[in-house]
Scaffold this active site. Structure first.
Site, PDB file in Angstrom:
ATOM      1  CG  HIS A 143       4.086  -7.048  -1.687  1.00 14.43           C
ATOM      2  ND1 HIS A 143       4.068  -6.819  -3.031  1.00 14.43           N
ATOM      3  CD2 HIS A 143       4.541  -5.914  -1.117  1.00 14.43           C
ATOM      4  CE1 HIS A 143       4.478  -5.586  -3.274  1.00 14.43           C
ATOM      5  NE2 HIS A 143       4.782  -5.014  -2.125  1.00 14.43           N
ATOM      6  CG  HIS A 185       8.283  -8.574  -5.715  1.00 13.37           C
ATOM      7  ND1 HIS A 185       8.268  -8.189  -4.401  1.00 13.37           N
ATOM      8  CD2 HIS A 185       6.989  -8.701  -6.073  1.00 13.37           C
ATOM      9  CE1 HIS A 185       7.022  -8.108  -3.991  1.00 13.37           C
ATOM     10  NE2 HIS A 185       6.227  -8.416  -4.988  1.00 13.37           N
ATOM     11  CG  ASP A 191       5.960  -8.769  -9.732  1.00 10.29           C
ATOM     12  OD1 ASP A 191       4.794  -9.175  -9.860  1.00 10.29           O
ATOM     13  OD2 ASP A 191       6.256  -7.797  -9.034  1.00 10.29           O
TER      14      ASP A 191
HETATM   15  O1  DOR Z   1       4.514  -3.967  -9.559  1.00 13.81           O
HETATM   16  C1  DOR Z   1       3.721  -4.758  -9.088  1.00 13.81           C
HETATM   17  N1  DOR Z   1       2.625  -5.165  -9.774  1.00 13.81           N
HETATM   18  N2  DOR Z   1       3.936  -5.221  -7.859  1.00 13.81           N
HETATM   19  C2  DOR Z   1       3.022  -5.970  -7.218  1.00 13.81           C
HETATM   20  O2  DOR Z   1       3.260  -6.309  -6.088  1.00 13.81           O
HETATM   21  C3  DOR Z   1       1.730  -6.298  -7.847  1.00 13.81           C
HETATM   22  C4  DOR Z   1       1.811  -6.221  -9.296  1.00 13.81           C
HETATM   23  C5  DOR Z   1       0.461  -6.210  -9.967  1.00 13.81           C
HETATM   24  O3  DOR Z   1      -0.424  -6.959  -9.560  1.00 13.81           O
HETATM   25  O4  DOR Z   1       0.296  -5.443 -10.910  1.00 13.81           O
HETATM   26 ZN    ZN Z   2       3.617  -9.507  -8.141  1.00  7.63          ZN
END
Ligand code: DOR
Ligand code: ZN
Length: 348
Positions: A137, A175, A248
């Site tokens: 990340h 991402h 994602d």
């Molecule tokens: O938008 C996101 N949701 N970005 C992330 O890095 C984690 C993910 C989540 O786990 O909901």
């Molecule tokens: Zn993620």
């Protein structure tokens, strides 16, 4: 004009399905079209050790629809105290497919993530030695850094030095969300690769904030500007081996999405491959969808592509608004819910 397209079965190199009831509701949407997926370890508590990953893998296998041969791939959640010997054991046993960095507090369920980058050096050195992939990340959480610049600053402060310190380590910017990121990954390939989500290809920050605050478009890394979106579309549809599919897809209950402090994440698994097909068609690049969806990811991970195929057809359908979830989470809304999708998977 192409109306039908058969490609090798795609894989999702970045997927959240959570655990328990949410896992059972979400996983079948990915298992129906994808061969494999990297199952994100930011559960509560996180998937920190080989034993955690082996146990979560069993739960995922049990949540597959009957007859499915979908394969979950398991990264470990890196902490300040991850044991290199445990990572090595898990990798050699075939349980561990990589190690995932969440900078502490960068996103959902990242509180147990890394707080001190000096402490993870022994793990990175072991991963370099064994050929274990490093998933990141890739955002800097220094409060002095603007949220729209977190990816660029992470690349500058962390990733560029690491690529020099660990020349044999393969990195994945998860991402990818910015033009700066696209330019960097291109320049650092093949050591560095990147996954790209369907929504970073479709949305810009005006879609998110310009016509009312749309909490369903809130994700981490945040959706950026139109030049960023265009750079990502160019990258994904270029066919270049360093760019590959990672949805994602991240389901949250409606209550969590709409809370005063709302959760980041878009649940897009029900429309994922269809959305990528739409983007590739708009860019005149349907002939490169297979490279992005089914070939580049396995190559970066050192795995063979899937043998099976899926077929997409130009034939419209209506996206379900939501999925219901047993228990207190109740339901999760679907990306593009209620809208018409032009591409449909007719065989997988
Ligand atoms: O938008 C996101 N949701 N970005 C992330 O890095 C984690 C993910 C989540 O786990 O909901
Ligand atoms: Zn993620």
């Amino acid at each position: 004009m192409t109306q039908r397209l058969t490609i090798r079965k795609p894989d999702d190199w970045h997927l959240h399905v959570r655990d328990n009831e949410m896992m059972r509701a979400a996983l079948p949407w990915t298992a129906r079209h994808f061969g494999r997926a990297i199952m994100m370890p930011n559960l509560v508590p996180p998937v920190r050790t080989t034993a955690d990953a082996a146990a979560y893998r069993e739960r995922l296998l049990a949540a597959r629809p009957p007859g499915s041969d979908f394969q979950p791939l398991m990264p470990l959640y890196l902490t300040d105290h991850t044991d290199p010997d445990d990572v090595e054991r898990g990798f050699k046993e075939g349980v561990v497919a990589g190690v995932k960095l969440y900078p502490a507090n960068a996103t959902t369920n990242s509180a147990a993530g890394v707080t001190d980058y000096e402490l993870i050096r022994p793990v990175l050195a072991r991963m370099e030695k064994l050929g274990i992939r490093f998933l990141m990340h890739a955002e800097e959480v220094d409060p002095a850094v603007d949220v729209f610049d977190r990816e660029a600053v992470f690349i500058e402060r962390r990733l560029i030095p690491w690529t020099r310190d660990y020349p044999g380590l393969k990195f994945i910017v998860e991402h990818l969300s910015s033009k700066v990121g696209v330019d960097y990954v291109r320049s650092a390939a093949p050591q560095v690769g990147a996954s790209i989500t369907p929504y970073h290809l479709e949305l810009n920050r005006t879609d998110w904030l310009g016509w009312g605050n749309k909490p369903y478009n809130y994700v981490m890394p945040v959706i950026k500007s139109e030049p960023d979106r265009l750079a990502l579309r160019g990258a994904a549809t270029s066919g270049e081996a360093c760019f590959f599919l990672g949805t994602d897809s991240a389901p949250h209950s409606v209550a969590k999405k709409l809370a005063v402090v709302g959760a980041a994440g878009i649940f897009n698994a029900p429309v994922a491959i269809e959305t990528y097909a739409k983007v590739f068609e708009e860019e005149g690049a349907l002939d490169r969808l297979e490279a992005f969806a089914s070939l580049n990811g396995p190559a970066h991970y050192g795995l063979p592509p899937n043998e099976a195929t899926i077929t997409l057809e130009k034939s419209s359908w209506t996206v379900p608004e939501e999925i219901s979830v047993e228990g207190p989470e109740e339901r999760a809304l679907v990306y593009r819910g209620g809208e018409t999708m032009a591409w449909r998977v007719v065989a997988s």
